[in-house]
Design a protein around this motif. Structure first.
Motif, PDB file in Angstrom:
ATOM      1  N   ALA A 227      23.034  74.614 -28.937  1.00 34.48           N
ATOM      2  CA  ALA A 227      22.794  73.181 -28.599  1.00 34.48           C
ATOM      3  C   ALA A 227      21.366  73.093 -27.781  1.00 34.48           C
ATOM      4  CB  ALA A 227      23.718  72.929 -27.482  1.00 34.48           C
ATOM      5  N   GLY A 228      20.637  74.216 -27.694  1.00 39.77           N
ATOM      6  CA  GLY A 228      19.394  73.976 -27.159  1.00 39.77           C
ATOM      7  C   GLY A 228      19.182  75.062 -26.030  1.00 39.77           C
ATOM      8  N   VAL A 229      19.864  76.178 -25.818  1.00 33.77           N
ATOM      9  CA  VAL A 229      20.058  77.090 -24.894  1.00 33.77           C
ATOM     10  C   VAL A 229      20.224  76.217 -23.552  1.00 33.77           C
ATOM     11  CG1 VAL A 229      18.729  79.094 -23.771  1.00 33.77           C
ATOM     12  CG2 VAL A 229      18.232  78.419 -26.182  1.00 33.77           C
ATOM     13  N   VAL A 230      21.324  75.677 -23.307  1.00 34.65           N
ATOM     14  CA  VAL A 230      21.720  74.700 -22.383  1.00 34.65           C
ATOM     15  C   VAL A 230      22.779  75.547 -21.293  1.00 34.65           C
ATOM     16  CG1 VAL A 230      23.192  72.695 -21.765  1.00 34.65           C
ATOM     17  CG2 VAL A 230      21.859  72.893 -24.006  1.00 34.65           C
ATOM     18  N   VAL A 231      22.093  75.501 -20.035  1.00 36.66           N
ATOM     19  CA  VAL A 231      22.729  76.356 -19.033  1.00 36.66           C
ATOM     20  C   VAL A 231      23.752  75.277 -18.248  1.00 36.66           C
ATOM     21  CG1 VAL A 231      22.469  77.561 -16.798  1.00 36.66           C
ATOM     22  CG2 VAL A 231      21.000  77.593 -18.772  1.00 36.66           C
ATOM     23  N   PRO A 232      25.108  75.696 -17.866  1.00 37.12           N
ATOM     24  CA  PRO A 232      25.978  74.543 -17.442  1.00 37.12           C
ATOM     25  C   PRO A 232      25.598  74.443 -15.892  1.00 37.12           C
ATOM     26  CG  PRO A 232      26.962  76.663 -17.621  1.00 37.12           C
ATOM     27  CD  PRO A 232      25.796  76.832 -18.507  1.00 37.12           C
ATOM     28  N   PRO A 233      26.078  73.531 -15.285  1.00 41.35           N
ATOM     29  CA  PRO A 233      25.707  73.230 -13.712  1.00 41.35           C
ATOM     30  C   PRO A 233      26.508  74.373 -13.255  1.00 41.35           C
ATOM     31  CG  PRO A 233      26.444  71.060 -14.911  1.00 41.35           C
ATOM     32  CD  PRO A 233      26.736  72.253 -16.053  1.00 41.35           C
ATOM     33  N   GLU A 234      25.989  74.890 -12.208  1.00 42.37           N
ATOM     34  CA  GLU A 234      26.364  75.731 -11.104  1.00 42.37           C
ATOM     35  C   GLU A 234      27.789  75.625 -10.796  1.00 42.37           C
ATOM     36  OE1 GLU A 234      25.357  78.348  -7.026  1.00 42.37           O
ATOM     37  OE2 GLU A 234      23.983  76.867  -7.785  1.00 42.37           O
ATOM     38  N   GLY A 235      28.485  76.497 -10.887  1.00 45.57           N
ATOM     39  CA  GLY A 235      30.195  76.250 -10.535  1.00 45.57           C
ATOM     40  C   GLY A 235      31.073  76.021 -11.485  1.00 45.57           C
ATOM     41  N   TYR A 236      30.597  75.430 -12.886  1.00 44.39           N
ATOM     42  CA  TYR A 236      31.120  74.872 -14.052  1.00 44.39           C
ATOM     43  C   TYR A 236      32.108  76.067 -14.440  1.00 44.39           C
ATOM     44  CZ  TYR A 236      32.086  73.717 -19.012  1.00 44.39           C
ATOM     45  OH  TYR A 236      32.841  73.283 -20.132  1.00 44.39           O
ATOM     46  N   LEU A 237      31.724  77.166 -14.629  1.00 41.84           N
ATOM     47  CA  LEU A 237      32.789  78.263 -15.155  1.00 41.84           C
ATOM     48  C   LEU A 237      33.593  78.650 -14.122  1.00 41.84           C
ATOM     49  CD1 LEU A 237      30.153  80.690 -17.145  1.00 41.84           C
ATOM     50  CD2 LEU A 237      31.481  79.054 -18.114  1.00 41.84           C
ATOM     51  N   LYS A 238      33.326  78.534 -12.769  1.00 48.44           N
ATOM     52  CA  LYS A 238      34.424  79.100 -11.917  1.00 48.44           C
ATOM     53  C   LYS A 238      35.428  77.916 -11.732  1.00 48.44           C
ATOM     54  CE  LYS A 238      31.519  81.681  -8.579  1.00 48.44           C
ATOM     55  NZ  LYS A 238      31.244  81.760  -7.270  1.00 48.44           N
ATOM     56  N   ALA A 239      35.017  76.496 -11.942  1.00 41.23           N
ATOM     57  CA  ALA A 239      35.868  75.580 -11.822  1.00 41.23           C
ATOM     58  C   ALA A 239      36.797  75.602 -13.294  1.00 41.23           C
ATOM     59  CB  ALA A 239      35.198  74.205 -11.728  1.00 41.23           C
ATOM     60  N   VAL A 240      36.345  75.950 -14.281  1.00 45.05           N
ATOM     61  CA  VAL A 240      37.126  76.124 -15.642  1.00 45.05           C
ATOM     62  C   VAL A 240      38.225  77.392 -15.455  1.00 45.05           C
ATOM     63  CG1 VAL A 240      37.060  76.560 -18.050  1.00 45.05           C
ATOM     64  CG2 VAL A 240      35.625  75.106 -17.110  1.00 45.05           C
ATOM     65  N   ARG A 241      37.555  78.143 -14.707  1.00 49.39           N
ATOM     66  CA  ARG A 241      38.495  79.407 -14.408  1.00 49.39           C
ATOM     67  C   ARG A 241      39.766  79.045 -13.671  1.00 49.39           C
ATOM     68  NH1 ARG A 241      40.265  84.148 -16.375  1.00 49.39           N
ATOM     69  NH2 ARG A 241      41.893  82.804 -16.494  1.00 49.39           N
ATOM     70  N   ARG A 242      39.250  78.584 -12.447  1.00 47.42           N
ATOM     71  CA  ARG A 242      40.356  77.991 -11.579  1.00 47.42           C
ATOM     72  C   ARG A 242      41.266  77.057 -12.516  1.00 47.42           C
ATOM     73  NH1 ARG A 242      37.203  76.774  -8.110  1.00 47.42           N
ATOM     74  NH2 ARG A 242      36.765  74.594  -8.388  1.00 47.42           N
ATOM     75  N   SER A 243      41.105  76.083 -13.088  1.00 47.47           N
ATOM     76  CA  SER A 243      41.925  75.311 -13.993  1.00 47.47           C
ATOM     77  C   SER A 243      42.619  76.066 -14.780  1.00 47.47           C
ATOM     78  CB  SER A 243      41.088  74.354 -14.800  1.00 47.47           C
ATOM     79  OG  SER A 243      40.385  73.318 -13.781  1.00 47.47           O
ATOM     80  N   CYS A 244      42.189  77.176 -15.654  1.00 47.14           N
ATOM     81  CA  CYS A 244      43.109  77.804 -16.354  1.00 47.14           C
ATOM     82  C   CYS A 244      44.069  78.626 -15.673  1.00 47.14           C
ATOM     83  CB  CYS A 244      41.995  78.836 -17.146  1.00 47.14           C
ATOM     84  SG  CYS A 244      41.084  78.194 -18.376  1.00 47.14           S
ATOM     85  N   ASP A 245      43.616  79.141 -14.324  1.00 48.88           N
ATOM     86  CA  ASP A 245      44.780  80.017 -13.647  1.00 48.88           C
ATOM     87  C   ASP A 245      45.869  79.045 -13.124  1.00 48.88           C
ATOM     88  OD1 ASP A 245      43.212  82.328 -13.964  1.00 48.88           O
ATOM     89  OD2 ASP A 245      41.832  82.142 -12.134  1.00 48.88           O
ATOM     90  N   GLU A 246      45.244  77.876 -12.649  1.00 49.31           N
ATOM     91  CA  GLU A 246      46.395  76.840 -12.075  1.00 49.31           C
ATOM     92  C   GLU A 246      47.518  76.375 -13.098  1.00 49.31           C
ATOM     93  OE1 GLU A 246      44.010  73.708 -10.429  1.00 49.31           O
ATOM     94  OE2 GLU A 246      43.489  74.961  -8.538  1.00 49.31           O
ATOM     95  N   HIS A 247      46.947  76.320 -14.592  1.00 49.33           N
ATOM     96  CA  HIS A 247      47.760  75.872 -15.615  1.00 49.33           C
ATOM     97  C   HIS A 247      48.188  76.710 -16.558  1.00 49.33           C
ATOM     98  CE1 HIS A 247      46.975  71.412 -14.434  1.00 49.33           C
ATOM     99  NE2 HIS A 247      45.644  72.015 -14.058  1.00 49.33           N
ATOM    100  N   GLY A 248      47.995  78.030 -16.177  1.00 51.62           N
ATOM    101  CA  GLY A 248      48.527  78.979 -17.118  1.00 51.62           C
ATOM    102  C   GLY A 248      47.956  79.075 -18.297  1.00 51.62           C
ATOM    103  N   ALA A 249      46.774  78.818 -18.465  1.00 52.32           N
ATOM    104  CA  ALA A 249      45.873  78.921 -19.562  1.00 52.32           C
ATOM    105  C   ALA A 249      45.022  79.929 -19.715  1.00 52.32           C
ATOM    106  CB  ALA A 249      45.292  77.559 -20.111  1.00 52.32           C
ATOM    107  N   LEU A 250      44.713  80.617 -20.979  1.00 56.82           N
ATOM    108  CA  LEU A 250      43.785  81.567 -21.110  1.00 56.82           C
ATOM    109  C   LEU A 250      42.156  80.906 -21.127  1.00 56.82           C
ATOM    110  CD1 LEU A 250      45.224  83.505 -24.114  1.00 56.82           C
ATOM    111  CD2 LEU A 250      45.442  84.142 -21.754  1.00 56.82           C
ATOM    112  N   LEU A 251      41.348  81.828 -20.467  1.00 50.92           N
ATOM    113  CA  LEU A 251      39.983  81.618 -20.738  1.00 50.92           C
ATOM    114  C   LEU A 251      39.354  82.341 -21.474  1.00 50.92           C
ATOM    115  CD1 LEU A 251      37.206  80.083 -19.702  1.00 50.92           C
ATOM    116  CD2 LEU A 251      37.001  81.610 -18.059  1.00 50.92           C
ATOM    117  N   ILE A 252      38.798  81.812 -22.627  1.00 47.49           N
ATOM    118  CA  ILE A 252      38.057  82.579 -23.667  1.00 47.49           C
ATOM    119  C   ILE A 252      36.491  82.137 -23.688  1.00 47.49           C
ATOM    120  CG2 ILE A 252      37.784  83.196 -26.244  1.00 47.49           C
ATOM    121  CD1 ILE A 252      40.571  81.628 -26.683  1.00 47.49           C
TER     122      ILE A 252
END
Length: 429
Positions: A227-252
């Motif tokens: 996509a052009g060496v795109v860095v996500p906003p700070e905290g994006y991965l942590k928030a996705v990790r938290r959503s996965c934990d709360e809903h019992g989904a895996l993070l790949i």
């Protein structure tokens, strides 16, 4: 550590920037012409390579069939993180070539177990599934996540969903392009595989909204390369990790391009202190010698696979494991991650000076940068061709972004030579 030569590339002294009309000079009336003709006549036209025919390579440098020298600023899309023909990797491959190269997984061999253990220990994971290409690793992770959802999470049969990010690139198989937002990857290849929900990259709230009781996993690149060496906003991965934990989904985490030292850490997820349940690895894992990939992660997740349910004749073959073990040993020292951090800081500082001079933005981490070209100026293809005429090889992505990813073994003087050429081409008064 530097590559073997520090000579300036033969064409690097060319001038005339911002003129980018010198593409014809790359191949010229030379021995390359016949190779290009054969490629055009007999090869499937699924790529649009620069007209450079490489015959030899060493470290961060390549030589074409006419003896012209170039700096490699692409590194095989991170497959050549350790440069061309790194002596340690060549020695490991050569030694294994003299013993045994393939057994299939019908039998055990003496490289498989040690490779799996060493890669698991390096990545802080528990189990390893070796494959070949990066796309195979992603396909494998998708299968594993779905099976886990049915057997462990209790999702009804055939209803598992995987949440993905728009703009992502995970390979080109039919299933993977089913959730691509790049029409050039999708057009004409349907019907597509269902079971994917696409969210905007970097939008954690959209991921949270997309997750349901049927969600098996969220699949995301810690940095988006294609996509052009795109860095996500700070905290994006942590928030996705938290959503996965709360809903019992895996993070790949797809770390096929971003992993194994490219961004200055072993895994790009480490920049946010995030741990995934599964990682897909590839490219650099084969040391630029052969395709080696793997899914690594939690024992209870990879443990859903049973004999006969998934496999690959070449996956985890003795030669691949021997090379992979040496890659792991090299990364375990931390040298290459350190080089990426230190040289990457220099890379980004110098590229940052181009903003406002034909460049609107520079993105990335470590020795990986996406240079966004200004509207109305030369295209990414034109810039790539002009750089090749100056002895520097890199490639555009998304038409308007120059993707820069030198081997991690590049010397600072070599890096500056390439950056000087980029500055010449992009400089506008």
């Amino acid at each position: 550590m530097t590559s073997a030569s520090t000579d300036t590339p033969a064409a690097a002294g060319a001038s005339g920037a911002p003129d980018v009309s010198g593409a014809a000079d790359i191949s010229g009336a030379s021995g390359a012409a016949e190779y290009l003709r054969l490629d055009e006549q007999y090869g499937a036209h699924n790529y649009h390579p620069l007209p450079v025919v490489i015959a030899e390579a060493d470290g961060a440098r390549v030589t074409d069939v006419d003896g012209r020298h170039y700096l490699d600023f692409l590194a095989g899309y991170s497959a050549l993180n350790f440069g061309h023909r790194h002596p340690r990797l060549v020695a490991a491959a050569t030694e294994q070539l003299g013993r045994v190269t393939l057994t299939s997984r019908a039998f055990h061999h003496d490289q498989f177990g040690p490779f799996c253990r060493e890669l698991a220990e390096l990545t802080g994971t528990e189990r390893v599934l070796p494959m070949n290409s990066g796309a195979e690793a992603v396909e494998s992770a998708i299968k594993i996540a779905r099976k886990w959802a049915y057997e462990v999470k209790g999702v009804p049969a055939e209803q598992a969903e995987i949440v993905v990010a728009g703009g992502g690139f995970h390979g080109r198989t039919t299933t993977i392009v089913s959730f691509s937002t790049d029409e050039s990857a999708r057009g004409g290849f349907g019907p597509f595989t269902p079971g994917f929900r696409i969210t905007p990259y970097g939008d954690a709230a959209a991921v949270e909204a997309a997750i349901s009781e049927r969600t098996a996993a969220v699949l995301v690149e810690p940095l988006q390369g294609e996509a052009g060496v795109v860095v996500p906003p700070e905290g994006y991965l942590k928030a996705v990790r938290r959503s996965c934990d709360e809903h019992g989904a895996l993070l790949i985490a797809d770390e096929i391009q971003s992993g194994l030292g490219r961004t200055g850490e072993l895994l790009a997820c480490e920049h946010e202190g995030v741990r995934a349940d599964l990682y897909t690895l590839g490219k650099a894992l084969g040391g630029g010698i052969l395709p080696v990939s793997a899914v690594v992660g939690r024992d209870d997740v990879l443990g859903v696979l049973r004999p006969g349910e998934h496999g690959s004749t070449f996956g985890g073959n003795p030669l691949a494991c021997a090379v992979g073990r040496e890659v792991v040993a090299m990364l375990a020292t931390g040298e290459f991650q350190r080089r990426s951090r230190e040289l990457g800081a220099h890379l980004h500082a110098r590229l940052g000076e181009l903003v406002g001079r034909g460049v609107t933005e520079v993105r990335g981490r470590g020795l990986w940068a996406g240079v966004q070209l200004a509207p109305g100026g030369p295209t990414g293809r034109e810039v790539s061709e002009a750089l090749a005429a100056r002895g520097v090889l890199c490639k555009e992505t998304q038409d308007t972004t120059l993707r820069i990813a030198p081997p991690l073994v590049i010397g600072r003087d070599e890096l500056d030579t390439g950056l000087d050429a980029i500055s010449e081409v992009l400089h506008q008064e």
